[in-house]
Design an enzyme around this catalytic site. Sequence first.
Site, PDB file in Angstrom:
ATOM      1  N   ASP A 122       0.848  -1.199   0.000  1.00 57.01           N
ATOM      2  CA  ASP A 122       0.000   0.000   0.000  1.00 57.01           C
ATOM      3  C   ASP A 122       0.884   1.250   0.000  1.00 57.01           C
ATOM      4  O   ASP A 122       2.002   1.237   0.492  1.00 57.01           O
ATOM      5  CB  ASP A 122      -1.004   0.000   1.160  1.00 57.01           C
ATOM      6  CG  ASP A 122      -0.425  -0.551   2.461  1.00 57.01           C
ATOM      7  OD1 ASP A 122       0.799  -0.775   2.522  1.00 57.01           O
ATOM      8  OD2 ASP A 122      -1.193  -0.756   3.408  1.00 57.01           O
ATOM      9  N   GLU A 192      -5.496   3.805   3.850  1.00 54.90           N
ATOM     10  CA  GLU A 192      -5.842   4.453   5.117  1.00 54.90           C
ATOM     11  C   GLU A 192      -7.292   4.936   5.157  1.00 54.90           C
ATOM     12  O   GLU A 192      -7.815   5.194   6.236  1.00 54.90           O
ATOM     13  CB  GLU A 192      -4.898   5.642   5.389  1.00 54.90           C
ATOM     14  CG  GLU A 192      -3.460   5.241   5.668  1.00 54.90           C
ATOM     15  CD  GLU A 192      -3.277   4.506   7.000  1.00 54.90           C
ATOM     16  OE1 GLU A 192      -4.246   4.417   7.767  1.00 54.90           O
ATOM     17  OE2 GLU A 192      -2.171   4.015   7.248  1.00 54.90           O
TER      18      GLU A 192
HETATM   19 ZN   LIG Z   1      -2.559   2.907   9.083  1.00 52.95          ZN
HETATM   20 ZN   LIG Z   2      -1.109   0.649   7.419  1.00 60.01          ZN
END
Ligand SMILES: [Zn+2]
Ligand SMILES: [Zn+2]
Length: 465
Positions: A122, A192
Amino acid sequence: MRHTLRTCHDGLATLRPLLLVILLLSLMPAVAHGQAAAGKVAATDATAELKSWVKGSLGDWVSLYQELHTSPELSLHEKKTAARLAAKLGEMGYEVTTGVGGHGLVALMKNGSGPTLLLRGDMDGLPVVEQTGLPYRSQVKVIGDRGVEVGVMHACGHDVHMTNLLASASFLASHRALWSGTLVVIGQPAEEVGRGAAMMMADGLFKRFPRPDYALALHVEPGLPAGQVGIVSGWAAANVDSVKITIHGRGGHGARPHQANDPVVTAAHLVTALQTLVSRRVDPQAAAVVTVGALHAGTKNNVIPDSAELLLTVRSYADDTRATLLDGIRQLAGDICRSFQCPKPPEVEVSKEYTPAVYNDPELSATAAGVFRRVLGEDAVAEIAPTMGGEDFGRYARRLKIPGLLFRLGAIEPKLMARSKKKGGPPLPSLHSSRFAPDARRALEAGIVATSSLVLQLLPPAQAQ
Ligand SMILES: [Zn+2]
Ligand SMILES: [Zn+2]
């Protein structure tokens, strides 16, 4: 904007196999040599080769980590980060497609017959002003989504994840004789905010690209020393639902409550009643959380407001627990408002953007634990507790009904960790803290070895399949 980057390696892939071999022999002697040895390389030799490769290149990966750390971008704004990853993966020989679900990228390497494996990193940072004092700290400031200036920091370790992803992808690309199958390496945006995985899937991740048989990712773990990895088998992270409840009353003078309908009192009863969902309705063996994180009503001591608003986070693992909680919230809100004679029923809004729980396939978890013990040592693999935190990685395996695994990567400098664990020791910064400073060198060394070894285990060379 969406475009596909193709490299010279991808061009070669379309030529006849014989020509490919000749070209590889002349252009890439090291790789070709590795391919010639395919099938003869025992797991221990592969591990030795991997470890020496990691030792030799670790300095470069730490530099890349520091560059990424210095230049974080917020969720849904990962443009430069994605471009940087795309360029590097392209140089390694991956066929890279950018702009998949916002700034998501997919890097593909087809390497003969065998399973398809998705490896996810990510890419987003957080609106946090970094206070680590590190020489490579982020000093980035941007105008955030609410129109105010915010600092940006990789306070959740996604910079470690990306570096680990690139390093593992690089090892696998340069050692194709050690594995066979298809690698789908993805840079995921907007973790997030719990949206990136869904955005990539909505943009055809599993239609435009090969459908994976396994999904793998890791997350840094501030509860483990760097050099170790942690594994949870089964439920690993929670379903996360956000709920907004609006209670309607009838405002009036604080001195004349009998002429009003006070939503503050109704809200107070509801907050208390909501606590019984976990304690009285959910099986004590099942994990669940109902937290009222915000309660807004009124403006002044002598004014009874017209309404009250509650904001909840609701967490669970199993789908039936989730249903019990959400149904219970609706029922309690409705019944309590009725019993307090609210002028109209409450509004209960469950956000559509929920994050589904992460389920680590037990068989894959056991395989990974075995591989990690072999390559990192018995003491380097910890069985850790699941969390009620959220991670949208769970969506991939859930959608395809394939085995998935999100393992944990120890992140804290071991001496710091030991000092903190002593009685009265200083507390360590958690994830999302402005002082979170992982021991990236040690963490990456373990992470790259663990990730690459697990991929080699799951995508064995064609002769071994
Ligand atoms: Zn996070
Ligand atoms: Zn994370």
